[in-house]
Structures are given as C-alpha cells and as structure tokens.
Design a protein around this motif. Structure first.
Motif, PDB file in Angstrom:
ATOM      1  N   TYR A 109       0.870  -1.181   0.000  1.00  0.00           N
ATOM      2  CA  TYR A 109       0.000   0.000   0.000  1.00  0.00           C
ATOM      3  C   TYR A 109       0.900   1.222   0.000  1.00  0.00           C
ATOM      4  CZ  TYR A 109      -4.146   2.758   1.377  1.00  0.00           C
ATOM      5  OH  TYR A 109      -5.203   3.645   1.424  1.00  0.00           O
ATOM      6  N   ALA A 110       0.973   1.899  -1.143  1.00  0.00           N
ATOM      7  CA  ALA A 110       1.898   3.025  -1.287  1.00  0.00           C
ATOM      8  C   ALA A 110       1.374   3.993  -2.331  1.00  0.00           C
ATOM      9  CB  ALA A 110       3.274   2.504  -1.696  1.00  0.00           C
ATOM     10  N   GLN A 111       2.045   5.136  -2.414  1.00  0.00           N
ATOM     11  CA  GLN A 111       1.749   6.104  -3.470  1.00  0.00           C
ATOM     12  C   GLN A 111       2.616   5.718  -4.667  1.00  0.00           C
ATOM     13  OE1 GLN A 111       2.609   9.654  -1.149  1.00  0.00           O
ATOM     14  NE2 GLN A 111       0.412  10.059  -0.965  1.00  0.00           N
ATOM     15  N   PRO A 112       2.016   5.323  -5.774  1.00  0.00           N
ATOM     16  CA  PRO A 112       2.766   4.747  -6.893  1.00  0.00           C
ATOM     17  C   PRO A 112       3.837   5.663  -7.483  1.00  0.00           C
ATOM     18  CG  PRO A 112       0.396   4.628  -7.291  1.00  0.00           C
ATOM     19  CD  PRO A 112       0.592   5.334  -6.000  1.00  0.00           C
ATOM     20  N   TRP A 113       3.671   6.953  -7.400  1.00  0.00           N
ATOM     21  CA  TRP A 113       4.653   7.873  -7.982  1.00  0.00           C
ATOM     22  C   TRP A 113       5.883   8.071  -7.113  1.00  0.00           C
ATOM     23  CZ3 TRP A 113      -0.102   9.412  -6.089  1.00  0.00           C
ATOM     24  CH2 TRP A 113      -0.061  10.164  -4.913  1.00  0.00           C
ATOM     25  N   ASP A 114       5.837   7.607  -5.851  1.00  0.00           N
ATOM     26  CA  ASP A 114       6.971   7.776  -4.944  1.00  0.00           C
ATOM     27  C   ASP A 114       7.656   6.424  -4.731  1.00  0.00           C
ATOM     28  OD1 ASP A 114       8.807   8.680  -3.146  1.00  0.00           O
ATOM     29  OD2 ASP A 114       7.347   9.345  -1.642  1.00  0.00           O
ATOM     30  N   ALA A 115       8.400   5.996  -5.736  1.00  0.00           N
ATOM     31  CA  ALA A 115       9.031   4.678  -5.702  1.00  0.00           C
ATOM     32  C   ALA A 115      10.103   4.544  -4.626  1.00  0.00           C
ATOM     33  CB  ALA A 115       9.628   4.360  -7.066  1.00  0.00           C
ATOM     34  N   SER A 116      10.645   5.660  -4.143  1.00  0.00           N
ATOM     35  CA  SER A 116      11.711   5.594  -3.141  1.00  0.00           C
ATOM     36  C   SER A 116      11.174   5.410  -1.713  1.00  0.00           C
ATOM     37  CB  SER A 116      12.577   6.855  -3.199  1.00  0.00           C
ATOM     38  OG  SER A 116      11.798   7.994  -2.869  1.00  0.00           O
ATOM     39  N   ALA A 117       9.900   5.692  -1.499  1.00  0.00           N
ATOM     40  CA  ALA A 117       9.306   5.590  -0.157  1.00  0.00           C
ATOM     41  C   ALA A 117       8.940   4.143   0.171  1.00  0.00           C
ATOM     42  CB  ALA A 117       8.071   6.471  -0.068  1.00  0.00           C
ATOM     43  N   GLU A 118       9.062   3.817   1.435  1.00  0.00           N
ATOM     44  CA  GLU A 118       8.624   2.506   1.916  1.00  0.00           C
ATOM     45  C   GLU A 118       7.098   2.444   1.871  1.00  0.00           C
ATOM     46  OE1 GLU A 118      10.353  -0.278   3.050  1.00  0.00           O
ATOM     47  OE2 GLU A 118      12.056   0.777   2.143  1.00  0.00           O
ATOM     48  N   PRO A 119       6.513   1.280   1.622  1.00  0.00           N
ATOM     49  CA  PRO A 119       5.051   1.164   1.637  1.00  0.00           C
ATOM     50  C   PRO A 119       4.485   1.494   3.024  1.00  0.00           C
ATOM     51  CG  PRO A 119       6.063  -0.823   0.738  1.00  0.00           C
ATOM     52  CD  PRO A 119       7.166   0.032   1.271  1.00  0.00           C
ATOM     53  N   ALA A 120       3.317   2.113   3.039  1.00  0.00           N
ATOM     54  CA  ALA A 120       2.650   2.417   4.305  1.00  0.00           C
ATOM     55  C   ALA A 120       2.182   1.129   4.985  1.00  0.00           C
ATOM     56  CB  ALA A 120       1.471   3.353   4.070  1.00  0.00           C
ATOM     57  N   GLU A 121       1.801   0.133   4.171  1.00  0.00           N
ATOM     58  CA  GLU A 121       1.355  -1.161   4.689  1.00  0.00           C
ATOM     59  C   GLU A 121       1.761  -2.249   3.720  1.00  0.00           C
ATOM     60  OE1 GLU A 121      -2.595  -1.610   6.355  1.00  0.00           O
ATOM     61  OE2 GLU A 121      -2.846   0.561   6.229  1.00  0.00           O
ATOM     62  N   THR A 122       1.835  -3.464   4.239  1.00  0.00           N
ATOM     63  CA  THR A 122       2.149  -4.632   3.426  1.00  0.00           C
ATOM     64  C   THR A 122       1.236  -5.773   3.830  1.00  0.00           C
ATOM     65  OG1 THR A 122       4.465  -3.969   3.280  1.00  0.00           O
ATOM     66  CG2 THR A 122       3.976  -6.259   2.776  1.00  0.00           C
ATOM     67  N   PHE A 123       0.749  -6.509   2.861  1.00  0.00           N
ATOM     68  CA  PHE A 123       0.002  -7.746   3.109  1.00  0.00           C
ATOM     69  C   PHE A 123       0.820  -8.856   2.487  1.00  0.00           C
ATOM     70  CE2 PHE A 123      -2.936 -11.122   2.013  1.00  0.00           C
ATOM     71  CZ  PHE A 123      -3.640 -11.277   3.184  1.00  0.00           C
ATOM     72  N   ASP A 124       1.345  -9.749   3.315  1.00  0.00           N
ATOM     73  CA  ASP A 124       2.243 -10.815   2.856  1.00  0.00           C
ATOM     74  C   ASP A 124       1.703 -12.129   3.404  1.00  0.00           C
ATOM     75  OD1 ASP A 124       4.327 -12.351   1.994  1.00  0.00           O
ATOM     76  OD2 ASP A 124       5.886 -11.245   3.060  1.00  0.00           O
ATOM     77  N   CYS A 125       1.248 -13.002   2.514  1.00  0.00           N
ATOM     78  CA  CYS A 125       0.552 -14.198   2.960  1.00  0.00           C
ATOM     79  C   CYS A 125       0.990 -15.423   2.174  1.00  0.00           C
ATOM     80  CB  CYS A 125      -0.950 -13.976   2.780  1.00  0.00           C
ATOM     81  SG  CYS A 125      -1.958 -15.226   3.576  1.00  0.00           S
ATOM     82  N   GLN A 126       1.268 -16.483   2.877  1.00  0.00           N
ATOM     83  CA  GLN A 126       1.590 -17.760   2.256  1.00  0.00           C
ATOM     84  C   GLN A 126       0.291 -18.488   1.937  1.00  0.00           C
ATOM     85  OE1 GLN A 126       4.697 -18.382   1.519  1.00  0.00           O
ATOM     86  NE2 GLN A 126       4.356 -20.360   0.580  1.00  0.00           N
ATOM     87  N   ILE A 127       0.169 -18.985   0.707  1.00  0.00           N
ATOM     88  CA  ILE A 127      -1.029 -19.689   0.251  1.00  0.00           C
ATOM     89  C   ILE A 127      -0.672 -21.147  -0.005  1.00  0.00           C
ATOM     90  CG2 ILE A 127      -2.855 -19.777  -1.490  1.00  0.00           C
ATOM     91  CD1 ILE A 127      -2.824 -17.129   0.012  1.00  0.00           C
ATOM     92  N   ARG A 128      -1.473 -22.054   0.557  1.00  0.00           N
ATOM     93  CA  ARG A 128      -1.305 -23.490   0.309  1.00  0.00           C
ATOM     94  C   ARG A 128      -2.570 -24.011  -0.331  1.00  0.00           C
ATOM     95  NH1 ARG A 128      -0.307 -23.964   5.842  1.00  0.00           N
ATOM     96  NH2 ARG A 128       1.758 -23.156   6.200  1.00  0.00           N
ATOM     97  N   VAL A 129      -2.415 -24.692  -1.450  1.00  0.00           N
ATOM     98  CA  VAL A 129      -3.559 -25.329  -2.104  1.00  0.00           C
ATOM     99  C   VAL A 129      -3.374 -26.837  -1.987  1.00  0.00           C
ATOM    100  CG1 VAL A 129      -4.856 -25.611  -4.255  1.00  0.00           C
ATOM    101  CG2 VAL A 129      -3.853 -23.376  -3.686  1.00  0.00           C
ATOM    102  N   ARG A 130      -4.397 -27.491  -1.439  1.00  0.00           N
ATOM    103  CA  ARG A 130      -4.359 -28.947  -1.217  1.00  0.00           C
ATOM    104  C   ARG A 130      -5.102 -29.653  -2.326  1.00  0.00           C
ATOM    105  NH1 ARG A 130      -7.862 -28.978   3.329  1.00  0.00           N
ATOM    106  NH2 ARG A 130      -7.982 -26.779   3.295  1.00  0.00           N
TER     107      ARG A 130
END
Length: 130
Positions: A109-130
């Motif tokens: 979650y970031a402002q796309p034009w500011d590539a040098s800034a760290e994202p305000a939020e991140t969603f990082d999820c491992q997905i397992r399909v059985r």
C-alpha cells in the motif's frame, strides 16, 4: 432392495457429508488470517482497507500465480454508511485456487509515484492449495 427403516439413517449421513465439505470461498481481511489453506477450486476473496483519494493504492507484487488464478481486477467500494467524499473503503480481489502447491501473495500500500518511499502497509501471505 432398500430397507425402509434405514432410509433416515442413510439420509442423515448424506446431509452430514454435505455439511463437512469446505465452503466455496474463503474471505480474508487481515494479515493475522495467514497462512491460508485452500482446496483446488475454492475462491479466495481478499478485502483490504483502502482510501485511493489519499493517493495510496494497493499493488499486487507477487500474486501466487502458480496456485491462484485472478478472477478480475481490484474492485474498490466505500463504506455503506459513509456519504463523505474521500471516506475509507475496501479494495477487493478475487482469486481461484487452481492446483496443488504453495506460493506467496504479496501486496503493498503506497503512493505509486513515490518509488523511493517505503510502503505504508504490506500484506504478505503464504497460500497453500491442497
């Protein structure tokens, strides 16, 4: 020939089996719900808080394409009871589990034009399909 007295017992086993089957979709709104385990064919509905009027947008960085298929683009919706311009809402993505395996679903979650800034939020999820 079927014994008529056993029909209620057979029907109850059929109903019990139907109740035990997984739902057709899994809804996720928080990082705390990860890792996520799905069965092939199940849908994943990811909904994250969003307010595009601030210039911040969620961007999919890794979409777990080897186990998930996107079912369309991001859909933004504002809160039902909010008549405020610029009010908070949610961005929603739909995926379908395609084949067995594991992969990472990463969004920032970031402002796309500011590539040098760290994202305000991140969603990082491992997905397992059985």
């Amino acid at each position: 020939m079927i014994n008529v007295y056993r029909l209620p017992l057979i029907a109850s086993f059929v109903l019990l089996g139907a109740c035990a089957s997984p739902s057709k979709s899994v809804q996720v709104q928080k990082q705390a719900q990860c890792p996520i385990s799905l069965q092939a064919g199940q849908q994943l509905i990811l909904s994250l808080p969003s307010n595009p009027t601030t210039g911040y947008r969620w961007a999919v960085r890794e979409e777990a394409a080897k186990v998930l298929k996107s079912l369309g683009p991001e859909v933004y919706s504002s809160a039902e009871n909010s008549d405020l311009v610029g009010g908070d809402g949610h961005s929603t993505w739909r995926f379908q589990a395609t084949e067995r395996g594991e992969a990472r679903l990463l969004l920032t979650y970031a402002q796309p034009w500011d590539a040098s800034a760290e994202p305000a939020e991140t969603f990082d999820c491992q997905i397992r399909v059985r």
